[in-house]
Design an enzyme around this catalytic site. Structure first.
Site, PDB file in Angstrom:
ATOM      1  N   ARG A 163       8.606 -40.376   3.191  1.00 42.60           N
ATOM      2  CA  ARG A 163       8.935 -38.940   3.149  1.00 42.60           C
ATOM      3  C   ARG A 163      10.172 -38.638   3.984  1.00 42.60           C
ATOM      4  O   ARG A 163      10.362 -39.184   5.070  1.00 42.60           O
ATOM      5  CB  ARG A 163       7.767 -38.117   3.678  1.00 42.60           C
ATOM      6  CG  ARG A 163       8.125 -36.636   3.811  1.00 42.60           C
ATOM      7  CD  ARG A 163       6.957 -35.739   4.089  1.00 42.60           C
ATOM      8  NE  ARG A 163       6.200 -36.146   5.246  1.00 42.60           N
ATOM      9  CZ  ARG A 163       5.034 -35.603   5.589  1.00 42.60           C
ATOM     10  NH1 ARG A 163       4.513 -34.667   4.839  1.00 42.60           N
ATOM     11  NH2 ARG A 163       4.405 -36.020   6.657  1.00 42.60           N
ATOM     12  N   ARG A 190      -3.209 -41.245  12.014  1.00 46.74           N
ATOM     13  CA  ARG A 190      -3.526 -39.943  11.397  1.00 46.74           C
ATOM     14  C   ARG A 190      -4.616 -40.095  10.342  1.00 46.74           C
ATOM     15  O   ARG A 190      -5.501 -39.248  10.219  1.00 46.74           O
ATOM     16  CB  ARG A 190      -2.265 -39.339  10.775  1.00 46.74           C
ATOM     17  CG  ARG A 190      -1.326 -38.764  11.829  1.00 46.74           C
ATOM     18  CD  ARG A 190       0.098 -38.662  11.325  1.00 46.74           C
ATOM     19  NE  ARG A 190       0.262 -37.734  10.234  1.00 46.74           N
ATOM     20  CZ  ARG A 190       1.332 -37.717   9.439  1.00 46.74           C
ATOM     21  NH1 ARG A 190       2.303 -38.607   9.612  1.00 46.74           N
ATOM     22  NH2 ARG A 190       1.428 -36.838   8.481  1.00 46.74           N
ATOM     23  N   LYS A 193      -0.523 -31.555   0.324  1.00 46.08           N
ATOM     24  CA  LYS A 193      -0.931 -30.190   0.677  1.00 46.08           C
ATOM     25  C   LYS A 193       0.294 -29.281   0.823  1.00 46.08           C
ATOM     26  O   LYS A 193       0.311 -28.166   0.319  1.00 46.08           O
ATOM     27  CB  LYS A 193      -1.729 -30.172   1.994  1.00 46.08           C
ATOM     28  CG  LYS A 193      -2.983 -31.042   1.969  1.00 46.08           C
ATOM     29  CD  LYS A 193      -3.774 -30.945   3.254  1.00 46.08           C
ATOM     30  CE  LYS A 193      -3.025 -31.407   4.496  1.00 46.08           C
ATOM     31  NZ  LYS A 193      -2.710 -32.873   4.501  1.00 46.08           N
ATOM     32  N   ARG A 196      -9.538 -28.863  10.723  1.00 49.35           N
ATOM     33  CA  ARG A 196      -9.450 -30.322  10.755  1.00 49.35           C
ATOM     34  C   ARG A 196     -10.659 -30.949  11.426  1.00 49.35           C
ATOM     35  O   ARG A 196     -10.744 -32.164  11.514  1.00 49.35           O
ATOM     36  CB  ARG A 196      -8.203 -30.729  11.529  1.00 49.35           C
ATOM     37  CG  ARG A 196      -6.990 -30.916  10.653  1.00 49.35           C
ATOM     38  CD  ARG A 196      -5.847 -31.338  11.552  1.00 49.35           C
ATOM     39  NE  ARG A 196      -4.957 -32.261  10.923  1.00 49.35           N
ATOM     40  CZ  ARG A 196      -3.902 -31.925  10.212  1.00 49.35           C
ATOM     41  NH1 ARG A 196      -3.638 -30.670   9.967  1.00 49.35           N
ATOM     42  NH2 ARG A 196      -3.108 -32.850   9.717  1.00 49.35           N
ATOM     43  N   ARG A 216      10.105 -37.402   9.881  1.00 47.83           N
ATOM     44  CA  ARG A 216       9.277 -36.794  10.927  1.00 47.83           C
ATOM     45  C   ARG A 216       8.895 -37.839  11.969  1.00 47.83           C
ATOM     46  O   ARG A 216       8.675 -38.998  11.648  1.00 47.83           O
ATOM     47  CB  ARG A 216       8.000 -36.214  10.298  1.00 47.83           C
ATOM     48  CG  ARG A 216       8.065 -34.725  10.077  1.00 47.83           C
ATOM     49  CD  ARG A 216       6.959 -34.185   9.240  1.00 47.83           C
ATOM     50  NE  ARG A 216       5.612 -34.510   9.671  1.00 47.83           N
ATOM     51  CZ  ARG A 216       4.506 -34.015   9.110  1.00 47.83           C
ATOM     52  NH1 ARG A 216       4.618 -33.156   8.113  1.00 47.83           N
ATOM     53  NH2 ARG A 216       3.317 -34.357   9.539  1.00 47.83           N
TER      54      ARG A 216
HETATM   55  P1  AP5 Z   1       3.247 -33.570   1.494  1.00 46.85           P
HETATM   56  O1  AP5 Z   1       3.156 -32.458   0.512  1.00 46.85           O
HETATM   57  O2  AP5 Z   1       4.235 -33.419   2.610  1.00 46.85           O
HETATM   58  O3  AP5 Z   1       1.784 -33.956   2.047  1.00 46.85           O
HETATM   59  P2  AP5 Z   1       0.856 -33.219   3.110  1.00 46.85           P
HETATM   60  O4  AP5 Z   1      -0.537 -33.375   2.620  1.00 46.85           O
HETATM   61  O5  AP5 Z   1       1.340 -31.826   3.395  1.00 46.85           O
HETATM   62  O6  AP5 Z   1       1.095 -34.186   4.356  1.00 46.85           O
HETATM   63  P3  AP5 Z   1       1.369 -33.859   5.876  1.00 46.85           P
HETATM   64  O7  AP5 Z   1       1.852 -35.134   6.496  1.00 46.85           O
HETATM   65  O8  AP5 Z   1       2.278 -32.679   6.050  1.00 46.85           O
HETATM   66  O9  AP5 Z   1      -0.052 -33.504   6.345  1.00 46.85           O
HETATM   67  P4  AP5 Z   1      -0.628 -33.733   7.731  1.00 46.85           P
HETATM   68  O10 AP5 Z   1      -1.956 -33.132   7.516  1.00 46.85           O
HETATM   69  O11 AP5 Z   1      -0.600 -35.097   8.290  1.00 46.85           O
HETATM   70  O12 AP5 Z   1       0.434 -33.021   8.671  1.00 46.85           O
HETATM   71  P5  AP5 Z   1       0.485 -31.586   9.324  1.00 46.85           P
HETATM   72  O13 AP5 Z   1       1.897 -31.169   9.284  1.00 46.85           O
HETATM   73  O14 AP5 Z   1      -0.572 -30.682   8.787  1.00 46.85           O
HETATM   74  O15 AP5 Z   1       3.568 -34.912   0.689  1.00 46.85           O
HETATM   75  C1  AP5 Z   1       3.762 -36.147   1.370  1.00 46.85           C
HETATM   76  C2  AP5 Z   1       4.855 -36.982   0.649  1.00 46.85           C
HETATM   77  O16 AP5 Z   1       4.376 -37.363  -0.643  1.00 46.85           O
HETATM   78  C3  AP5 Z   1       6.159 -36.223   0.394  1.00 46.85           C
HETATM   79  O17 AP5 Z   1       7.224 -37.131   0.533  1.00 46.85           O
HETATM   80  C4  AP5 Z   1       6.054 -35.733  -1.047  1.00 46.85           C
HETATM   81  O18 AP5 Z   1       7.317 -35.613  -1.656  1.00 46.85           O
HETATM   82  C5  AP5 Z   1       5.215 -36.850  -1.683  1.00 46.85           C
HETATM   83  N1  AP5 Z   1       4.296 -36.363  -2.714  1.00 46.85           N
HETATM   84  C6  AP5 Z   1       3.565 -35.213  -2.721  1.00 46.85           C
HETATM   85  N2  AP5 Z   1       2.814 -35.139  -3.841  1.00 46.85           N
HETATM   86  C7  AP5 Z   1       3.059 -36.294  -4.545  1.00 46.85           C
HETATM   87  C8  AP5 Z   1       2.558 -36.811  -5.770  1.00 46.85           C
HETATM   88  N3  AP5 Z   1       1.664 -36.135  -6.509  1.00 46.85           N
HETATM   89  N4  AP5 Z   1       3.016 -38.035  -6.178  1.00 46.85           N
HETATM   90  C9  AP5 Z   1       3.935 -38.734  -5.434  1.00 46.85           C
HETATM   91  N5  AP5 Z   1       4.440 -38.278  -4.256  1.00 46.85           N
HETATM   92  C10 AP5 Z   1       4.005 -37.074  -3.828  1.00 46.85           C
HETATM   93  O19 AP5 Z   1       0.022 -31.939  10.845  1.00 46.85           O
HETATM   94  C11 AP5 Z   1       0.848 -32.715  11.705  1.00 46.85           C
HETATM   95  C12 AP5 Z   1       0.187 -32.836  13.077  1.00 46.85           C
HETATM   96  O20 AP5 Z   1       0.008 -31.531  13.658  1.00 46.85           O
HETATM   97  C13 AP5 Z   1      -1.221 -33.442  13.103  1.00 46.85           C
HETATM   98  O21 AP5 Z   1      -1.200 -34.868  13.097  1.00 46.85           O
HETATM   99  C14 AP5 Z   1      -1.779 -32.856  14.409  1.00 46.85           C
HETATM  100  O22 AP5 Z   1      -1.256 -33.526  15.540  1.00 46.85           O
HETATM  101  C15 AP5 Z   1      -1.212 -31.445  14.405  1.00 46.85           C
HETATM  102  N6  AP5 Z   1      -2.125 -30.481  13.747  1.00 46.85           N
HETATM  103  C16 AP5 Z   1      -1.901 -29.810  12.587  1.00 46.85           C
HETATM  104  N7  AP5 Z   1      -2.947 -29.030  12.271  1.00 46.85           N
HETATM  105  C17 AP5 Z   1      -3.875 -29.213  13.257  1.00 46.85           C
HETATM  106  C18 AP5 Z   1      -5.186 -28.706  13.482  1.00 46.85           C
HETATM  107  N8  AP5 Z   1      -5.761 -27.853  12.623  1.00 46.85           N
HETATM  108  N9  AP5 Z   1      -5.857 -29.129  14.583  1.00 46.85           N
HETATM  109  C19 AP5 Z   1      -5.302 -29.976  15.450  1.00 46.85           C
HETATM  110  N10 AP5 Z   1      -4.057 -30.517  15.299  1.00 46.85           N
HETATM  111  C20 AP5 Z   1      -3.352 -30.136  14.200  1.00 46.85           C
END
Ligand code: AP5
Length: 216
Positions: free
Chosen positions: A126, A170, A16, A92, A159
């Site tokens: 990552r 997660r 994402k 979420r 991270r």
């Molecule tokens: P990446 O693009 O970083 O993936 P992502 O989907 O953005 O993953 P995140 O870990 O950032 O999502 P998340 O939803 O867990 O975390 P968030 O920060 O929102 O890609 C991942 C890896 O794969 C990278 O190394 C990349 O290079 C590689 N990659 C990408 N595409 C690829 C491909 N096609 N092929 C191969 N490799 C690839 O949330 C973190 C925390 O915040 C949550 O756990 C929660 O505690 C809190 N939080 C956030 N939003 C909310 C909410 N709405 N409500 C409550 N708590 C929340």
């Protein structure tokens, strides 16, 4: 062209963040990401919000959801200031989805589909730049020099929630809370499933074609 309002859904590690950067650049819209906003405010005092813990950090490092009240306020403020957006990390759960419906309409809802084993490999490998947040993977997209950001020379770090225990939690939290959100949007005309297990370039080509088809 009117700036599109794009929602990108998918499990942790689906890509994402990677694809939202492309969308923001291509369509000239704001990248609104709750994960980055919360990481920038991890030690914020939320003790007056009737929450179990006093800061977002305790929820995030375990891979649990931060309370809705905190996150809803962040998103409402960001969307009210944006002229077009790609929204990443929200909603979420179904309660957040109901809040979002009161805040804005959407032009496209993208859902990135990736298998659980691939997600674990991606997240545990990552690395992110401590200075500019550029995203790398030790195997799939390594930097030219290990531990150093290609973009700005900053340090690459893991991270706090990318250890295997937090990653598995997660993914469980996603299955229980966020999969119902995807099912909620599934029958809408603007909902598009993207095969997120292709290369980043192939995923981007599919996303751009899907967005262009929805907004033309
Ligand atoms: P990446 O693009 O970083 O993936 P992502 O989907 O953005 O993953 P995140 O870990 O950032 O999502 P998340 O939803 O867990 O975390 P968030 O920060 O929102 O890609 C991942 C890896 O794969 C990278 O190394 C990349 O290079 C590689 N990659 C990408 N595409 C690829 C491909 N096609 N092929 C191969 N490799 C690839 O949330 C973190 C925390 O915040 C949550 O756990 C929660 O505690 C809190 N939080 C956030 N939003 C909310 C909410 N709405 N409500 C409550 N708590 C929340």
């Amino acid at each position: 062209m009117v700036a599109p309002r794009i929602l990108i859904l998918g499990p942790p590690g689906a890509g994402k963040g990677t694809q939202s950067s492309n969308l923001a650049q291509e369509y000239g819209v704001e990248h609104v990401t709750t994960g980055d906003a919360l990481r920038a405010n991890k030690q914020m005092d939320i003790s007056d919000m009737d929450a179990e813990y006093d800061t977002p950090a305790a929820y995030m490092d375990a891979g649990d959801l931060v309370p809705d009240k905190v996150v809803n306020a962040i998103v409402e403020k960001a969307l009210s200031q944006a002229n077009g957006f790609v929204l990443d990390g929200y909603p979420r759960n179904l309660e957040q989805a109901a809040e979002l419906e009161g805040m804005t309409d959407l032009d496209v809802v993208l859902s990135l589909d990736v298998s659980r084993e691939e997600l674990i490999d991606r997240l545990t490998g990552r690395r992110v730049c401590d200075d500019c947040s550029a995203n790398y993977h030790v195997e799939f997209s390594p930097p030219e020099e290990a531990g150093v950001c290609d973009e700005c020379g900053g340090d690459l770090i893991q991270r706090d929630d990318d250890n295997e225990g937090s990653v598995r939690n997660r993914l469980d939290v996603f299955d229980e809370n966020t999969q119902p959100v995807i099912d909620h949007y599934r029958n809408d005309d603007d909902f598009v499933v993207i095969d997120g297990e292709q290369t980043p370039g192939e995923v981007w080509a599919d996303i751009r074609a899907a967005v262009d088809a929805q907004i033309e």
